[in-house]
Design an enzyme around this catalytic site. Structure first.
Site, mmCIF file in Angstrom:
data_model
loop_
_atom_site.group_PDB
_atom_site.id
_atom_site.type_symbol
_atom_site.label_atom_id
_atom_site.label_comp_id
_atom_site.label_asym_id
_atom_site.label_seq_id
_atom_site.Cartn_x
_atom_site.Cartn_y
_atom_site.Cartn_z
ATOM 1 N N GLY A 170 25.959 -4.085 -42.407
ATOM 2 C CA GLY A 170 25.282 -3.536 -42.367
ATOM 3 C C GLY A 170 25.736 -2.074 -43.072
ATOM 4 O O GLY A 170 26.921 -2.212 -43.424
ATOM 5 N N GLN A 171 24.919 -1.629 -43.882
ATOM 6 C CA GLN A 171 25.481 -0.217 -44.828
ATOM 7 C C GLN A 171 26.787 0.211 -44.165
ATOM 8 O O GLN A 171 27.475 0.688 -44.479
ATOM 9 C CB GLN A 171 24.612 0.556 -46.188
ATOM 10 C CG GLN A 171 25.145 1.189 -46.320
ATOM 11 C CD GLN A 171 24.455 1.994 -47.225
ATOM 12 O OE1 GLN A 171 23.146 2.950 -46.135
ATOM 13 N NE2 GLN A 171 24.213 2.949 -47.790
ATOM 14 N N ASP A 199 26.331 -9.229 -34.968
ATOM 15 C CA ASP A 199 25.168 -8.859 -35.888
ATOM 16 C C ASP A 199 24.363 -10.230 -35.964
ATOM 17 O O ASP A 199 24.915 -10.937 -35.600
ATOM 18 C CB ASP A 199 25.513 -8.689 -37.490
ATOM 19 C CG ASP A 199 24.860 -8.259 -38.318
ATOM 20 O OD1 ASP A 199 23.769 -8.363 -37.594
ATOM 21 O OD2 ASP A 199 24.888 -7.046 -39.376
ATOM 22 N N ARG A 215 23.339 -12.161 -38.557
ATOM 23 C CA ARG A 215 24.246 -13.424 -39.249
ATOM 24 C C ARG A 215 25.212 -12.997 -39.367
ATOM 25 O O ARG A 215 25.926 -12.024 -38.625
ATOM 26 C CB ARG A 215 23.628 -13.586 -40.615
ATOM 27 C CG ARG A 215 23.741 -11.993 -41.312
ATOM 28 C CD ARG A 215 22.690 -11.926 -42.254
ATOM 29 N NE ARG A 215 20.829 -12.539 -41.824
ATOM 30 C CZ ARG A 215 19.901 -11.386 -41.372
ATOM 31 N NH1 ARG A 215 20.617 -10.513 -41.480
ATOM 32 N NH2 ARG A 215 18.850 -11.441 -41.877
ATOM 33 N N ASP A 226 21.267 -11.671 -31.751
ATOM 34 C CA ASP A 226 19.708 -10.997 -32.339
ATOM 35 C C ASP A 226 19.686 -9.662 -30.808
ATOM 36 O O ASP A 226 19.862 -10.186 -29.372
ATOM 37 C CB ASP A 226 19.357 -11.545 -31.490
ATOM 38 C CG ASP A 226 17.814 -11.499 -31.891
ATOM 39 O OD1 ASP A 226 17.360 -10.103 -32.077
ATOM 40 O OD2 ASP A 226 16.295 -12.402 -32.188
ATOM 41 N N TYR A 274 9.162 3.989 -38.964
ATOM 42 C CA TYR A 274 11.021 3.719 -39.122
ATOM 43 C C TYR A 274 12.027 5.920 -38.373
ATOM 44 O O TYR A 274 11.983 5.826 -37.767
ATOM 45 C CB TYR A 274 11.921 3.918 -40.929
ATOM 46 C CG TYR A 274 13.107 4.784 -40.492
ATOM 47 C CD1 TYR A 274 13.677 3.722 -39.729
ATOM 48 C CD2 TYR A 274 13.583 5.430 -40.963
ATOM 49 C CE1 TYR A 274 15.676 3.341 -39.856
ATOM 50 C CE2 TYR A 274 14.691 5.871 -40.660
ATOM 51 C CZ TYR A 274 15.599 4.989 -40.333
ATOM 52 O OH TYR A 274 17.748 5.197 -40.031
ATOM 53 N N LYS A 319 12.908 6.709 -34.534
ATOM 54 C CA LYS A 319 13.773 7.506 -34.629
ATOM 55 C C LYS A 319 13.191 8.622 -33.948
ATOM 56 O O LYS A 319 14.395 9.259 -33.004
ATOM 57 C CB LYS A 319 14.387 8.465 -35.985
ATOM 58 C CG LYS A 319 15.020 6.512 -36.474
ATOM 59 C CD LYS A 319 16.643 6.056 -35.508
ATOM 60 C CE LYS A 319 16.753 5.397 -36.526
ATOM 61 N NZ LYS A 319 17.630 4.685 -36.159
ATOM 62 N N ILE A 377 22.942 8.236 -46.584
ATOM 63 C CA ILE A 377 23.929 7.663 -46.655
ATOM 64 C C ILE A 377 24.408 7.276 -47.949
ATOM 65 O O ILE A 377 23.684 5.907 -48.969
ATOM 66 C CB ILE A 377 24.700 6.426 -45.608
ATOM 67 C CG1 ILE A 377 23.821 7.269 -44.275
ATOM 68 C CG2 ILE A 377 25.994 6.820 -45.996
ATOM 69 C CD1 ILE A 377 24.814 8.649 -44.364
#
Length: 322
Positions: free
Chosen positions: A13-14, A36, A38, A51, A140, A144, A170
């Protein structure tokens, strides 16, 4: 493997892709297991498909690689979460429980990234305090806020060394936008470098707290290296960098690229942004583990444009050669 062995979920991810490389640079390529759902290109070092909803697979990897720390970055972000709320809740929460349970069993240190999404429309918007109202209005944010409290619970109940920061938006050149409400501030730089105009899904005066990727990574490393007895927060530390609006980031880009243009077409993400703070009080992080960001809007813009121009130039050369 070295004595310190780190497993990263959501490594493609980012944030995960950058953090994986930073941790490998700090502790050695074989000391960091990137995972990850993938395959991902993350340089030298071990990689495994995972997963995070598969707790048995996570336990298997922790035992096989003798993991001592987990950085749990896998999650569904704000905008995507609103499109599939139940799926986002299940993924974000069930994966966290898997991580906390394996940490409990094997006495692991854990990093959990929270977010300004944990706040809500009733939270003070200016200099949002460390201890304040958390009544988020997105799935989301709800995940959190709940995650922060579960992390504290596992620390108090089981002695698990869980550490967390509330990330603002970010911004980084290393990866493409990942589906968050603040990701306009990444995409806008790509459009500028490519010579394209940008259509912003937020109003021009929408002020949000942001953080440059370099500062974000440094902050995580500092927090995880801090002595446990110096930490006063076991939910999640506020973290701040710089706050700006789409109009202000546009003006800064135009100092470098005068022809860059922007238009505005606010969508459902505007409502999400309106529920979030405009600036953050991060004095607890500064006091406890000496947090100090290095990038303001001007320095960040210069660095972003320089790196992206280099990236797209390399891609163009490779395309011509191909």
């Amino acid at each position: 493997m070295t004595k310190k062995t780190i497993l990263i979920t959501g490594a493609g991810g980012q944030i995960g892709s950058v953090l994986s490389k930073a941790l490998r640079k700090a502790y050695g390529s074989n000391a960091v297991l990137a995972t990850d759902i993938r395959s991902a290109e993350l340089g030298e070092g071990p990689f495994e498909l995972l997963d995070v909803l598969n707790g048995n697979r996570l336990h298997e990897l922790v035992k096989r690689y003798r993991v001592t720390q987990i950085y749990h970055l896998a999650a569904i972000l704000s905008a995507r979460g609103e499109q599939n709320p139940k799926i986002a809740w299940d993924i974000n929460m069930d994966s966290l429980f898997n991580v906390l349970d394996v940490a409990k069993e094997h006495k692991l240190k854990v990093f959990f990234p929270s977010s300004i999404a944990a706040f809500g429309p009733n939270t003070p918007k200016q200099n949002t305090p460390q201890e304040t109202i958390t009544q988020p209005t997105t799935v989301y944010g709800i995940s959190k806020a709940a995650g922060e409290n579960w992390c504290q619970y596992y620390h108090l109940k089981y002695g698990i060394d869980v550490r967390s920061v509330r990330f603002p938006g970010i911004i980084g050149y290393q990866s493409l936008p990942g589906g968050g409400t603040t990701d306009y501030a990444v995409d806008i730089y790509h459009k500028a470098v490519l010579g394209e105009s940008f259509s912003c899904f937020l109003r021009d005066d929408t002020r949000l707290p942001m953080l440059y990727m370099d500062d974000a990574i440094q902050g995580v490393l500092q927090l995880m290296d801090a002595p446990s007895d110096q930490l006063s927060v076991r939910t999640s530390y506020n973290l701040a960098g710089v706050s700006f609006t789409p109009a202000e980031i546009t003006a800064e880009i135009q100092r470098h690229i005068p022809t860059f243009s922007i238009s505005y077409a606010p969508d459902f993400r505007q409502t999400i942004a309106d529920s979030w703070p405009q600036s953050i009080d991060d004095q607890a992080a500064r006091a406890d583990w000496k947090w100090q960001p290095q990038f303001d809007l001007a320095r960040m813009t210069t660095d972003m444009l320089s790196h992206l121009q280099e990236t797209y130039l390399v891609e163009k050369v490779e395309e011509l050669r191909g």
